[in-house]
Design a protein around this motif. Structure first.
Motif, PDB file in Angstrom:
ATOM      1  N   PHE A 228      -5.646   7.301  -7.387  1.00  0.00           N
ATOM      2  CA  PHE A 228      -6.481   6.162  -7.804  1.00  0.00           C
ATOM      3  C   PHE A 228      -7.831   6.218  -7.088  1.00  0.00           C
ATOM      4  O   PHE A 228      -8.864   5.946  -7.672  1.00  0.00           O
ATOM      5  N   LYS A 229      -7.778   6.574  -5.814  1.00  0.00           N
ATOM      6  CA  LYS A 229      -9.013   6.644  -5.032  1.00  0.00           C
ATOM      7  C   LYS A 229      -9.916   7.759  -5.557  1.00  0.00           C
ATOM      8  O   LYS A 229     -11.130   7.591  -5.668  1.00  0.00           O
ATOM      9  N   ALA A 230      -9.268   8.892  -5.873  1.00  0.00           N
ATOM     10  CA  ALA A 230     -10.047  10.021  -6.403  1.00  0.00           C
ATOM     11  C   ALA A 230     -10.723   9.633  -7.717  1.00  0.00           C
ATOM     12  O   ALA A 230     -11.794  10.137  -8.056  1.00  0.00           O
ATOM     13  N   GLU A 231     -10.106   8.700  -8.442  1.00  0.00           N
ATOM     14  CA  GLU A 231     -10.701   8.239  -9.699  1.00  0.00           C
ATOM     15  C   GLU A 231     -11.785   7.180  -9.456  1.00  0.00           C
ATOM     16  O   GLU A 231     -12.346   6.636 -10.403  1.00  0.00           O
ATOM     17  N   GLY A 232     -11.994   6.883  -8.172  1.00  0.00           N
ATOM     18  CA  GLY A 232     -13.085   5.970  -7.837  1.00  0.00           C
ATOM     19  C   GLY A 232     -12.675   4.511  -7.661  1.00  0.00           C
ATOM     20  O   GLY A 232     -13.523   3.631  -7.574  1.00  0.00           O
ATOM     21  N   HIS A 233     -11.379   4.246  -7.603  1.00  0.00           N
ATOM     22  CA  HIS A 233     -10.923   2.855  -7.447  1.00  0.00           C
ATOM     23  C   HIS A 233     -10.613   2.543  -5.997  1.00  0.00           C
ATOM     24  O   HIS A 233      -9.972   3.335  -5.322  1.00  0.00           O
ATOM     25  N   ARG A 234     -11.053   1.396  -5.564  1.00  0.00           N
ATOM     26  CA  ARG A 234     -10.689   0.943  -4.216  1.00  0.00           C
ATOM     27  C   ARG A 234      -9.535  -0.038  -4.357  1.00  0.00           C
ATOM     28  O   ARG A 234      -9.667  -1.070  -5.012  1.00  0.00           O
ATOM     29  N   LEU A 235      -8.436   0.311  -3.733  1.00  0.00           N
ATOM     30  CA  LEU A 235      -7.228  -0.498  -3.919  1.00  0.00           C
ATOM     31  C   LEU A 235      -6.434  -0.621  -2.639  1.00  0.00           C
ATOM     32  O   LEU A 235      -6.433   0.297  -1.816  1.00  0.00           O
ATOM     33  N   LYS A 236      -5.768  -1.743  -2.508  1.00  0.00           N
ATOM     34  CA  LYS A 236      -4.755  -1.843  -1.462  1.00  0.00           C
ATOM     35  C   LYS A 236      -3.403  -1.810  -2.153  1.00  0.00           C
ATOM     36  O   LYS A 236      -3.188  -2.507  -3.149  1.00  0.00           O
ATOM     37  N   LEU A 237      -2.509  -0.997  -1.621  1.00  0.00           N
ATOM     38  CA  LEU A 237      -1.222  -0.825  -2.285  1.00  0.00           C
ATOM     39  C   LEU A 237      -0.118  -1.558  -1.523  1.00  0.00           C
ATOM     40  O   LEU A 237       0.035  -1.369  -0.316  1.00  0.00           O
ATOM     41  N   SER A 238       0.603  -2.369  -2.257  1.00  0.00           N
ATOM     42  CA  SER A 238       1.722  -3.108  -1.654  1.00  0.00           C
ATOM     43  C   SER A 238       3.024  -2.366  -1.912  1.00  0.00           C
ATOM     44  O   SER A 238       3.316  -1.984  -3.045  1.00  0.00           O
ATOM     45  N   ILE A 239       3.785  -2.193  -0.850  1.00  0.00           N
ATOM     46  CA  ILE A 239       5.065  -1.479  -0.938  1.00  0.00           C
ATOM     47  C   ILE A 239       6.160  -2.402  -0.411  1.00  0.00           C
ATOM     48  O   ILE A 239       6.008  -3.003   0.655  1.00  0.00           O
ATOM     49  N   ASN A 240       7.237  -2.509  -1.174  1.00  0.00           N
ATOM     50  CA  ASN A 240       8.352  -3.345  -0.733  1.00  0.00           C
ATOM     51  C   ASN A 240       9.230  -2.577   0.243  1.00  0.00           C
ATOM     52  O   ASN A 240       9.619  -1.449  -0.032  1.00  0.00           O
ATOM     53  N   VAL A 241       9.518  -3.188   1.358  1.00  0.00           N
ATOM     54  CA  VAL A 241      10.443  -2.541   2.286  1.00  0.00           C
ATOM     55  C   VAL A 241      11.620  -3.473   2.583  1.00  0.00           C
ATOM     56  O   VAL A 241      11.498  -4.691   2.535  1.00  0.00           O
ATOM     57  N   SER A 242      12.729  -2.850   2.846  1.00  0.00           N
ATOM     58  CA  SER A 242      13.934  -3.601   3.182  1.00  0.00           C
ATOM     59  C   SER A 242      13.958  -3.825   4.693  1.00  0.00           C
ATOM     60  O   SER A 242      13.423  -3.042   5.465  1.00  0.00           O
ATOM     61  N   MET A 243      14.602  -4.903   5.056  1.00  0.00           N
ATOM     62  CA  MET A 243      14.802  -5.184   6.471  1.00  0.00           C
ATOM     63  C   MET A 243      15.521  -4.025   7.154  1.00  0.00           C
ATOM     64  O   MET A 243      15.299  -3.761   8.333  1.00  0.00           O
ATOM     65  N   LEU A 244      16.375  -3.342   6.409  1.00  0.00           N
ATOM     66  CA  LEU A 244      17.115  -2.226   6.999  1.00  0.00           C
ATOM     67  C   LEU A 244      16.178  -1.083   7.355  1.00  0.00           C
ATOM     68  O   LEU A 244      16.367  -0.398   8.354  1.00  0.00           O
ATOM     69  N   ASN A 245      15.133  -0.873   6.528  1.00  0.00           N
ATOM     70  CA  ASN A 245      14.138   0.153   6.858  1.00  0.00           C
ATOM     71  C   ASN A 245      13.491  -0.189   8.191  1.00  0.00           C
ATOM     72  O   ASN A 245      13.249   0.678   9.025  1.00  0.00           O
ATOM     73  N   LEU A 246      13.216  -1.482   8.356  1.00  0.00           N
ATOM     74  CA  LEU A 246      12.473  -1.921   9.536  1.00  0.00           C
ATOM     75  C   LEU A 246      13.325  -1.926  10.799  1.00  0.00           C
ATOM     76  O   LEU A 246      12.825  -2.088  11.902  1.00  0.00           O
TER      77      LEU A 246
END
Ligand SMILES: [Mg+2]
Length: 405
Positions: A228-246
């Motif tokens: 997306f960035k290479a295409e020229g878009h500035r974005l913040k990406l949200s990722i869902n994480v599980s409590m178990l990951n943390l």
């Protein structure tokens, strides 16, 4: 085979008449004995006195009681490590029953369910049927047919059947695209189509495959974000994480290393953490969250409003975003209590000076309401449904073209 009529049961209710009705319903189910307590204190004393003799199998407690209410009783039962099962009853509406049930689960109590007063014999029978079943295990399966197994998930991982869809988040004031939430989709060859996250995430959490799944999501997210960035878009990406990951102590450092390798700024990543899961508090999780924060990764409290002690979680964890659950957004115009939760969530975010996001914005009315409340960001079908990466790129170009004019 255990005999349900031999259950060691207790009902806790300050209303003697309610207890009488309850005992009558039990009698019709041929259960003759049941301890009764008319206060939380009395219930706790009984639990302790019976603990070594014949421990109680099931406590059914009213929510509204003077002095120690049902919610406090749940907390005390957790403190004394009560290991029987629990159910809550109340004349209050089903939302409160649901919240009380979630609270019990958050305390790691084995909660069978919640039933509405006046108690019906049928509802009670259904509840009692569950006593000898596995706690929580039987999750409702959509269509009642397929049953996803850990092996099937592993097969999906091995064969790259997981992919990401992206749903845009748009700034309400500027209407600019702020970012997107990466949403996992499983195109299962075994099941011949899409398997929803609700069908496999809980199982993945039980079988610790969740770590492999989240790692896959992170890897794919990073690659797409780069594109997306290479295409020229500035974005913040949200990722869902599980409590178990943390609870994995190396989670933060692993993520930081991946971001560094791909030259992604940590502040372009937002991790969405579900509020209810947060209550399974662990020192590991706090350590990992603190490290993530130090690394400059944003933390978002997801599904806000659906859990219980939202406020206390906000005190302890340095969130920079609050995502208001869709159930308080869509159609908030028609329901007073829904609208009040929406309004108070928005003002809470303002007081804490963190960004607010409304999920589930589906109509013009939803958008206008959100806008009037000063909520910062919007996500939902009114803007766009979740899209595969290529379609999301197209959507970005079109949206940006529209908003520039
Ligand atoms: Mg989310």
């Amino acid at each position: 085979m255990p005999d349900i009529t031999q259950l060691n049961l207790m009902i806790v209710d300050d209303d003697e008449f309610a207890i009488e009705l309850f005992l009558c319903a039990l009698e019709e189910l041929e259960i003759q004995t049941c301890e009764t307590a008319c206060s939380g204190q009395e219930a706790l004393a009984l639990v302790e006195s019976r603990q070594s003799v014949s421990p109680l199998d099931l406590i059914i407690c009213d929510i509204e009681m003077p002095d120690m209410d049902g919610l406090a009783l749940l907390r005390h039962l957790a403190e004394v490590n009560f290991d029987g099962k629990v159910a809550v009853i109340s004349g209050l509406d089903s939302d409160i029953l649901r919240m009380a049930r979630d609270l019990g689960k958050a305390h790691n109590l084995d909660v069978l369910g919640a039933i509405q007063k006046p108690i019906q014999k049928e509802a009670l029978a259904l509840l009692l049927d569950q006593v000898f079943n596995e706690p929580f295990a039987p999750k409702p399966k959509p269509f009642g047919k397929r049953s996803v197994s850990a092996d099937a998930i592993q097969f999906g991982l091995d064969n790259d059947e997981f992919t990401l869809f992206f749903q845009p988040k748009v700034n309400v004031q500027s209407q600019c695209v702020f970012g997107a939430e990466a949403l996992i989709r499983w195109f299962s060859s075994e099941f011949g189509g899409i398997v929803g996250p609700d069908e496999f995430i809980p199982l993945a959490e039980e079988s610790s495959l969740i770590n492999a799944i989240t790692e896959r999501v992170i890897d794919m997210s990073i690659q797409e974000l780069k594109r997306f960035k290479a295409e020229g878009h500035r974005l913040k990406l949200s990722i869902n994480v599980s409590m178990l990951n943390l609870s994995q102590l190396d989670f933060a450092t692993n993520l930081a290393a991946k971001l560094k390798n791909e030259a992604i700024d940590p502040s372009d990543i937002i991790l969405e953490i579900t509020e209810t899961a947060l209550m399974r508090d662990a020192t590991n999780v706090l350590e990992v969250l603190t490290r993530l924060k130090i690394l400059g990764i944003c933390l978002s409290i997801d599904d806000f409003g659906t859990g219980y002690s939202s406020m206390s979680q906000l005190q302890h964890i340095p969130f920079s975003e609050l995502k208001i659950d869709r159930s308080f957004v869509y159609g908030a115009g028609e329901n007073d209590s829904t609208r009040r939760i929406l309004e108070s969530s928005a003002s809470l975010a303002q007081q804490l000076a963190i960004a607010s996001v409304a999920e589930g914005v589906e109509t013009r009315e939803d958008w206008d309401r959100i806008s009037a409340l000063g909520i910062d960001l919007v996500q939902g079908y009114f803007i766009s449904k979740p899209l595969p990466p290529e379609d999301f790129s197209t959507w970005l170009r079109e949206w940006n073209g529209l908003t520039e004019n």
